[in-house]
Design a protein around this motif. Sequence first.
Motif, PDB file in Angstrom:
ATOM      1  N   PHE A 178      -6.152   4.451  11.173  1.00  0.00           N
ATOM      2  CA  PHE A 178      -6.687   3.460  10.241  1.00  0.00           C
ATOM      3  C   PHE A 178      -7.820   2.673  10.910  1.00  0.00           C
ATOM      4  O   PHE A 178      -8.901   2.506  10.337  1.00  0.00           O
ATOM      5  CB  PHE A 178      -5.575   2.520   9.766  1.00  0.00           C
ATOM      6  CG  PHE A 178      -6.078   1.271   9.099  1.00  0.00           C
ATOM      7  CD1 PHE A 178      -6.713   1.337   7.865  1.00  0.00           C
ATOM      8  CD2 PHE A 178      -5.957   0.031   9.715  1.00  0.00           C
ATOM      9  CE1 PHE A 178      -7.207   0.194   7.247  1.00  0.00           C
ATOM     10  CE2 PHE A 178      -6.450  -1.122   9.113  1.00  0.00           C
ATOM     11  CZ  PHE A 178      -7.069  -1.034   7.875  1.00  0.00           C
TER      12      PHE A 178
ATOM     13  N   SER B 219       3.018   3.031   1.830  1.00  0.00           N
ATOM     14  CA  SER B 219       2.899   4.132   2.776  1.00  0.00           C
ATOM     15  C   SER B 219       3.996   4.082   3.830  1.00  0.00           C
ATOM     16  O   SER B 219       4.063   4.937   4.693  1.00  0.00           O
ATOM     17  CB  SER B 219       1.522   4.086   3.457  1.00  0.00           C
ATOM     18  OG  SER B 219       1.263   5.286   4.151  1.00  0.00           O
TER      19      SER B 219
ATOM     20  N   ASP C 165     -10.807   4.767  11.229  1.00  0.00           N
ATOM     21  CA  ASP C 165     -11.436   4.987   9.920  1.00  0.00           C
ATOM     22  C   ASP C 165     -12.322   3.798   9.539  1.00  0.00           C
ATOM     23  O   ASP C 165     -13.476   3.974   9.115  1.00  0.00           O
ATOM     24  CB  ASP C 165     -10.324   5.200   8.878  1.00  0.00           C
ATOM     25  CG  ASP C 165     -10.871   5.586   7.517  1.00  0.00           C
ATOM     26  OD1 ASP C 165     -11.431   6.700   7.403  1.00  0.00           O
ATOM     27  OD2 ASP C 165     -10.751   4.795   6.570  1.00  0.00           O
TER      28      ASP C 165
ATOM     29  N   ILE D 259      -0.699   2.683   6.069  1.00  0.00           N
ATOM     30  CA  ILE D 259      -1.454   2.424   4.834  1.00  0.00           C
ATOM     31  C   ILE D 259      -1.669   3.720   4.074  1.00  0.00           C
ATOM     32  O   ILE D 259      -1.876   4.793   4.676  1.00  0.00           O
ATOM     33  CB  ILE D 259      -2.834   1.761   5.135  1.00  0.00           C
ATOM     34  CG1 ILE D 259      -3.617   1.535   3.830  1.00  0.00           C
ATOM     35  CG2 ILE D 259      -3.672   2.580   6.110  1.00  0.00           C
ATOM     36  CD1 ILE D 259      -4.928   0.790   3.998  1.00  0.00           C
ATOM     37  N   TYR D 260      -1.598   3.616   2.744  1.00  0.00           N
ATOM     38  CA  TYR D 260      -1.977   4.737   1.888  1.00  0.00           C
ATOM     39  C   TYR D 260      -3.275   4.352   1.187  1.00  0.00           C
ATOM     40  O   TYR D 260      -3.328   3.383   0.441  1.00  0.00           O
ATOM     41  CB  TYR D 260      -0.888   5.033   0.858  1.00  0.00           C
ATOM     42  CG  TYR D 260      -1.305   6.114  -0.125  1.00  0.00           C
ATOM     43  CD1 TYR D 260      -1.800   7.336   0.320  1.00  0.00           C
ATOM     44  CD2 TYR D 260      -1.219   5.899  -1.501  1.00  0.00           C
ATOM     45  CE1 TYR D 260      -2.200   8.319  -0.573  1.00  0.00           C
ATOM     46  CE2 TYR D 260      -1.611   6.879  -2.392  1.00  0.00           C
ATOM     47  CZ  TYR D 260      -2.105   8.080  -1.926  1.00  0.00           C
ATOM     48  OH  TYR D 260      -2.512   9.050  -2.809  1.00  0.00           O
ATOM     49  N   GLN D 261      -4.338   5.125   1.468  1.00  0.00           N
ATOM     50  CA  GLN D 261      -5.619   4.902   0.787  1.00  0.00           C
ATOM     51  C   GLN D 261      -5.617   5.744  -0.475  1.00  0.00           C
ATOM     52  O   GLN D 261      -5.901   6.945  -0.435  1.00  0.00           O
ATOM     53  CB  GLN D 261      -6.787   5.347   1.663  1.00  0.00           C
ATOM     54  CG  GLN D 261      -7.109   4.433   2.820  1.00  0.00           C
ATOM     55  CD  GLN D 261      -8.235   4.970   3.676  1.00  0.00           C
ATOM     56  OE1 GLN D 261      -8.489   6.186   3.696  1.00  0.00           O
ATOM     57  NE2 GLN D 261      -8.907   4.110   4.402  1.00  0.00           N
ATOM     58  N   LYS D 262      -5.327   5.091  -1.599  1.00  0.00           N
ATOM     59  CA  LYS D 262      -5.254   5.826  -2.868  1.00  0.00           C
ATOM     60  C   LYS D 262      -6.573   6.549  -3.150  1.00  0.00           C
ATOM     61  O   LYS D 262      -6.595   7.665  -3.655  1.00  0.00           O
ATOM     62  CB  LYS D 262      -4.979   4.826  -3.998  1.00  0.00           C
ATOM     63  CG  LYS D 262      -3.697   5.112  -4.779  1.00  0.00           C
ATOM     64  CD  LYS D 262      -3.519   4.047  -5.852  1.00  0.00           C
ATOM     65  CE  LYS D 262      -2.569   4.481  -6.943  1.00  0.00           C
ATOM     66  NZ  LYS D 262      -2.413   3.437  -7.979  1.00  0.00           N
ATOM     67  N   TYR D 263      -7.698   5.877  -2.843  1.00  0.00           N
ATOM     68  CA  TYR D 263      -9.007   6.450  -3.188  1.00  0.00           C
ATOM     69  C   TYR D 263      -9.378   7.674  -2.361  1.00  0.00           C
ATOM     70  O   TYR D 263     -10.181   8.492  -2.782  1.00  0.00           O
ATOM     71  CB  TYR D 263     -10.115   5.386  -3.083  1.00  0.00           C
ATOM     72  CG  TYR D 263     -10.300   4.818  -1.686  1.00  0.00           C
ATOM     73  CD1 TYR D 263     -11.125   5.433  -0.750  1.00  0.00           C
ATOM     74  CD2 TYR D 263      -9.633   3.661  -1.298  1.00  0.00           C
ATOM     75  CE1 TYR D 263     -11.287   4.901   0.516  1.00  0.00           C
ATOM     76  CE2 TYR D 263      -9.779   3.131  -0.034  1.00  0.00           C
ATOM     77  CZ  TYR D 263     -10.614   3.756   0.862  1.00  0.00           C
ATOM     78  OH  TYR D 263     -10.762   3.243   2.119  1.00  0.00           O
ATOM     79  N   SER D 264      -8.767   7.812  -1.152  1.00  0.00           N
ATOM     80  CA  SER D 264      -9.073   8.990  -0.333  1.00  0.00           C
ATOM     81  C   SER D 264      -7.902   9.968  -0.312  1.00  0.00           C
ATOM     82  O   SER D 264      -8.046  11.107   0.119  1.00  0.00           O
ATOM     83  CB  SER D 264      -9.391   8.569   1.112  1.00  0.00           C
ATOM     84  OG  SER D 264      -8.194   8.182   1.783  1.00  0.00           O
TER      85      SER D 264
ATOM     86  N   GLU E 207      -8.045  -3.742   3.251  1.00  0.00           N
ATOM     87  CA  GLU E 207      -8.147  -3.067   4.548  1.00  0.00           C
ATOM     88  C   GLU E 207      -8.751  -3.978   5.602  1.00  0.00           C
ATOM     89  O   GLU E 207      -8.414  -3.873   6.781  1.00  0.00           O
ATOM     90  CB  GLU E 207      -8.961  -1.775   4.406  1.00  0.00           C
ATOM     91  CG  GLU E 207      -8.251  -0.770   3.510  1.00  0.00           C
ATOM     92  CD  GLU E 207      -8.885   0.607   3.518  1.00  0.00           C
ATOM     93  OE1 GLU E 207      -9.511   0.990   4.534  1.00  0.00           O
ATOM     94  OE2 GLU E 207      -8.769   1.309   2.500  1.00  0.00           O
TER      95      GLU E 207
ATOM     96  N   MET F 179       0.828  -1.198   0.000  1.00  0.00           N
ATOM     97  CA  MET F 179       0.000   0.000   0.000  1.00  0.00           C
ATOM     98  C   MET F 179       0.872   1.263   0.000  1.00  0.00           C
ATOM     99  O   MET F 179       0.387   2.360   0.153  1.00  0.00           O
ATOM    100  CB  MET F 179      -0.944  -0.034   1.197  1.00  0.00           C
ATOM    101  CG  MET F 179      -1.927  -1.215   1.115  1.00  0.00           C
ATOM    102  SD  MET F 179      -2.924  -1.391   2.589  1.00  0.00           S
ATOM    103  CE  MET F 179      -3.882  -2.860   2.224  1.00  0.00           C
TER     104      MET F 179
END
Lengths: 314, 314
Positions: free
Chosen positions: A38, A10, A41, A24-29, A222, A8
């Motif tokens: 996390f 990050s 979330d 984690i990197y949430q690409k969509y957010s 996730e 991910m």
Amino acid sequence: MKSLSGRMTSMGRQCTKCDNESIIYQKYSGMHLCKKHFVEDVERKIKLTIRKHYNINRNETIAIALSGGKDSTVLLYILNKIFGDRPDINLVAITIDEGISGYRLDTIQKSKELTDNLGIKHVIRSFADEYGMTLDELTQKQRSYGACSYCGVFRKKLLNKTAKEEGATRLAIGHNLDDEAQTILLNHLKGDISRLVRLDPPKKIEGLTLRIKPLRSIPEKEVALYAIVNELPMDFSECPYAHEAIRGEVRDMLNEFESKHPGTKHSLLSGFQKLLPILAKEYPPEENKLNECSVCGDLCTGSLCQACKLLGYE
Amino acid sequence: MKSLSGRMTSMGRQCTKCDNESIIYQKYSGMHLCKKHFVEDVERKIKLTIRKHYNINRNETIAIALSGGKDSTVLLYILNKIFGDRPDINLVAITIDEGISGYRLDTIQKSKELTDNLGIKHVIRSFADEYGMTLDELTQKQRSYGACSYCGVFRKKLLNKTAKEEGATRLAIGHNLDDEAQTILLNHLKGDISRLVRLDPPKKIEGLTLRIKPLRSIPEKEVALYAIVNELPMDFSECPYAHEAIRGEVRDMLNEFESKHPGTKHSLLSGFQKLLPILAKEYPPEENKLNECSVCGDLCTGSLCQACKLLGYE
């Protein structure tokens, strides 16, 4: 955990919400999140799904379909976190032992560990006791369909029956965002609109426990990361029976598209959510016109339920 | 032609309907077809689309958007075959010269050849005359969007205007099954339900010529093969401006899925056809609430039309 969060991309970055290191990197957010944020979330989104889509009232019993895999393990853990202290809400885990040698016993072991830790009632039911044979035996005898067809129908039937016996008002299933988006896309590709509606029947049907899917907005990755950071006991092994080939293709297609256009899985689901109330008026879920199966008495659309048909009754 | 029909893996096989040699294998129908039966099959499906979806009355004028590429060439040729002898139906071809150097002049040449051969009125209009500059010049000056955004908006506007000037009651567009299936899938992936409805507005809108897409049930490959076997004059060159990248991805994804699951493009379209009448009730096409653009007077949803916005009017 390193390899998963590494994928991910990050590692070493700072959390968007605090000074801690991101996991984690949430690409969509567009957000980098540390462990604490996390977890927050994921839990916030699940609570939102429950509040928005499933109106849980007082004095309900929620049955949780617990296979011992990551999805149902996270589902049970979070539902216990949300509802565990509510004296008026009752949780009960149901595990179905289909009888798949070299696979199911391990996952049952893990699921027991979890319900013991959390102090949640755990009901284990088997194909052998219910239908007189294991899935392994059944697929040896009946070869008209693949193992997944038999397993899906019989597992659903036994889950529903057990949930009813336990007095459950809801049956929670661990489908995550990837599962939902794949099914939606597959039904669009097949042009199967009525099946699309049945994916999430909006109304309660007399005689059937209402299914809920609290993880439907959480991407599969996730869910896995949540399980790992919370050190939940679970089994990562895969079922030895091959899964539907076409679903694997849809999964790969969707994962590739998501990686180039982050948010696609979410928008497939949100498009479906916009369609659903409109379609439900014209395509009433078939459960609305139910009869009793002439063999076992279960609710079904024709005169025989799917399970009794598969068992060879005419 | 050999390589194209060769790809369709039917060379040397016998036609399913007669003794002649097959030139195409339709995986989705399971049929091998010779030249005669392939041509019949395409024309029958186009007639069916027109009868089922577009109720052409007496005394109509059908304008055909003719780029000179394979799709619009086949469209004009077949509409002339169907309606050419009807004294009460008037056909007029409209070609838009966007001003793309090294590309458009060749296709205009081909389109003239076709309309001359068929004896059909041909109106050619240019961006240069209408908007005071070619697309090449426009994209040099305005760089906020890609060339395809400008081109799409301005071409549509000029097509509509010319169709109206010609007294057209319909504007026929050469979209084939692949175009339609890609757009449907793309809108599902984006969760864009209102754009899905606008893809095929079911009702006539005052002030706009009703668009029809007679080729929508014919796969792209078959449109190309039809053009080749009928030796139609056309240009196979591609527009030098890059196309929307995302559409290329959807095209590849869909082609791969179609090759493993023949009929997918058809079922995407048929699913959409089932959705459309239901959705149209809740998502009235935005053309239902139109105003006049304060600059050019064209119908639009806000106070300015898209073209005048792109031209920098505020």
